[in-house]
Design a protein around this motif. Structure first.
Motif: not given
Lengths: 361, 361
Positions: A175-182, A198-202
């Motif tokens: 498990x990765x305690x991620x703050x967001x997915x791009x 450009x990077x996309x926030x998903x």
């Protein structure tokens, strides 16, 4: 130039919409009688392993590409004898299997969640001891949109999990305690030139992408491009490749790649100078790549299960409707809306408008 | 919704490219075996007066529209019995005949060049006395791209001119010392809402449009919209209408209208929020109209006779290729390029790049 596409769903459909103005023609090989790309080209209705029809396709077209990565390796090898195939067989071999994929990331020095290959319940029990819980177990092949996955939170979840996922090879991921997915949509040409959108926030819900918002100056843009370049060059890749990352404090961890145009790049149809679809076709056709620069501030919302009444979607300012012409079915991607706005504040307001419309229907 | 289009050339093709993402399907009735729109929908191969096939089309579709204005009146009347037809029969009756068209402008107080109906050489001789030379003689119907026209400069040009144009009803138009040619692309919805794109500066050569440049703040925009509104309301028009004007010192004189999407509006595919093609389809399908605002600075150059190598067109920054998939033939419109740039100076440089490419091929 005639392009052969393995698969005739919405990605094939949007490829043809982008390629027709380039003077390209299309043939889609897809077993589904109602494959929605057939409105825009020839439909060769056959299984992906049907050699007679694969040969027919190869003979008719100048280049073959793919709408999805779970194409049988034999299909790719067979086609490659007769016609150029992009992306190449090695790219598909890696991308179709989560173990190969993660191992490649590791080899290239690209951070990933901890992972282990799981061939049995015993493998799983040992791996859980090393990686810990919570963790995610995924089938090595054929998973998509949250299918073929199981989140393991407690020892009870681990018990019998290998059988639950069908006694097939799996990957266990820490498990990765991620703050967001791009995600990064990259494209590489036959002459090795690369370009990046450009990077996309998903934002996902129940494993399905719901919202993608194109960033303006993401602090991890250069890092993501560096990671993607390593993969593109390693694979000798030609075409569009989507690279999904977890955002963590101060960096990125690689989640997965998709060797094709990608849902998180649909905003580029209106939101970028040259769309991911056109750039994929430019790459595989040996044309110069187009600009990946943004046009305004852009986002994409998926229509899952049903497209709201087109009149209501079209009534929203700055909104572009994409109806895939597929039968409506719960959980199925049947369309999307792209927003292209003058500024971020307007974009946020419009996202709320489209979301409210989706929630009402 | 399924859209029937009379004509299956590049305008039908670009309508289908715009309508497919709205979830629309297309059927094209066109006698040409190689009608280039057929890649994007059903092709009903039949003459425009073939009632059996017109009936088949009417039964299959929800609404019928047109790619060109010289559709026989009987065809429109016949179809109208079975299916909604936009633009309506009256709009086509007026637009197909230069005499009706100019008479309507006059009736609506819209300035035009002086004009006279010519049914014989005697009519012509008298009209030349009144209007003077130089003057332009045009067949009342069926002319396009400079065909069916003759410029009269001297009495010798007048002699026998009626026979030269085929002894068919003609219009004589007084010469207008114009400083430029502009067109207004207008769209009117079923609920009478109207929208207008920015005026376009057009450059013709040998009667064929070569270059269209979208204006940013043309001083005659409001006047052109006023004139177009009078026509749209008078006709109860639904769909896109193109209005061509001569720019004269301090005003505009009406040249002609086209009751359809128009070559001088092709720049809107990339250069406007919602293209003329999508807005025409929104209008005839009863959907809300889309924004006609510009996106950047935009221009369109036609490819006449041949499309330059796509790789060379695609290599020009800010350039979008539109290849119609038609056989190359001298004088034929076979494609166009749209430029969409950040500013006017860049646009001018890119126009020169595309023009140089056209001149080389």
């Amino acid at each position: 130039m005639k392009i052969g596409v393995i698969g005739g769903g919405q990605l094939g459909r949007m490829l043809a919409l982008a390629g027709t103005p380039l003077g390209q023609q299309f043939a889609f090989l897809d077993p589904a009688p109602d494959a929605c790309a057939q409105a825009l080209g020839e439909h060769i209705r056959a299984d992906y392993s049907d050699r007679d029809h694969l040969r027919q396709l190869a003979d008719e077209v100048d280049v073959v590409t793919f709408e999805f990565e779970s194409v049988p390796a034999d299909t790719v090898a067979f086609l490659s004898q007769f016609v150029p195939v992009y992306p190449n067989a090695e790219s598909l071999r890696i991308a179709r299997d989560r173990w190969f994929e993660k191992s490649m990331f590791q080899e290239l020095g690209i951070p990933t969640p901890e992972f282990a290959d799981i061939q049995s319940q015993e493998n799983l029990d040992l791996a859980v001891k090393r990686i810990g819980l919570p963790a995610v177990m995924k089938t090595r092949t054929l998973g998509y949109d949250g299918k073929g996955q199981k989140v393991l939170r407690t020892p009870e979840d681990v018990h019998g999990a290998f059988a639950e996922l069908g006694n097939v090879p799996c990957l266990l991921e820490g498990f990765v305690p991620f703050t967001g997915e791009v995600s990064l949509i990259a494209v590489r040409a036959q002459d090795s030139q690369t370009r990046f959108y450009p990077l996309v926030h998903n934002t996902h819900d129940q494993g399905i992408l719901r919202l993608s918002v194109a960033s303006s100056a993401h602090p991890m843009q250069a890092l993501a491009e560096d990671y993607a370049s390593r993969v593109l060059d390693k694979l000798g890749y030609v075409g569009v490749l989507a690279f999904e990352f977890f955002e963590i404090d101060g960096g990125l961890k690689a989640n997965e790649i998709a060797p094709r145009v990608h849902n998180s790049g649909h905003w580029t149809i209106e939101g970028a100078e040259c769309s991911q679809f056109e750039n994929h076709l430019r790459a595989i056709a040996g044309l110069p790549l187009g600009s990946t620069a943004k046009v305004g501030e852009s986002a994409m919302l998926n229509f899952i299960g049903a497209v709201p009444p087109v009149a209501e979607v079209a009534a929203i300012d700055d909104c572009h409707v994409h109806h895939y012409g597929k039968a409506f079915k719960a959980g199925r991607k049947v369309g999307h809306a792209t927003l292209r706005c003058a500024d971020s504040a307007t974009l946020q307001a419009r996202i709320a408008d489209v979301q409210a419309l989706i929630d009402r229907h």
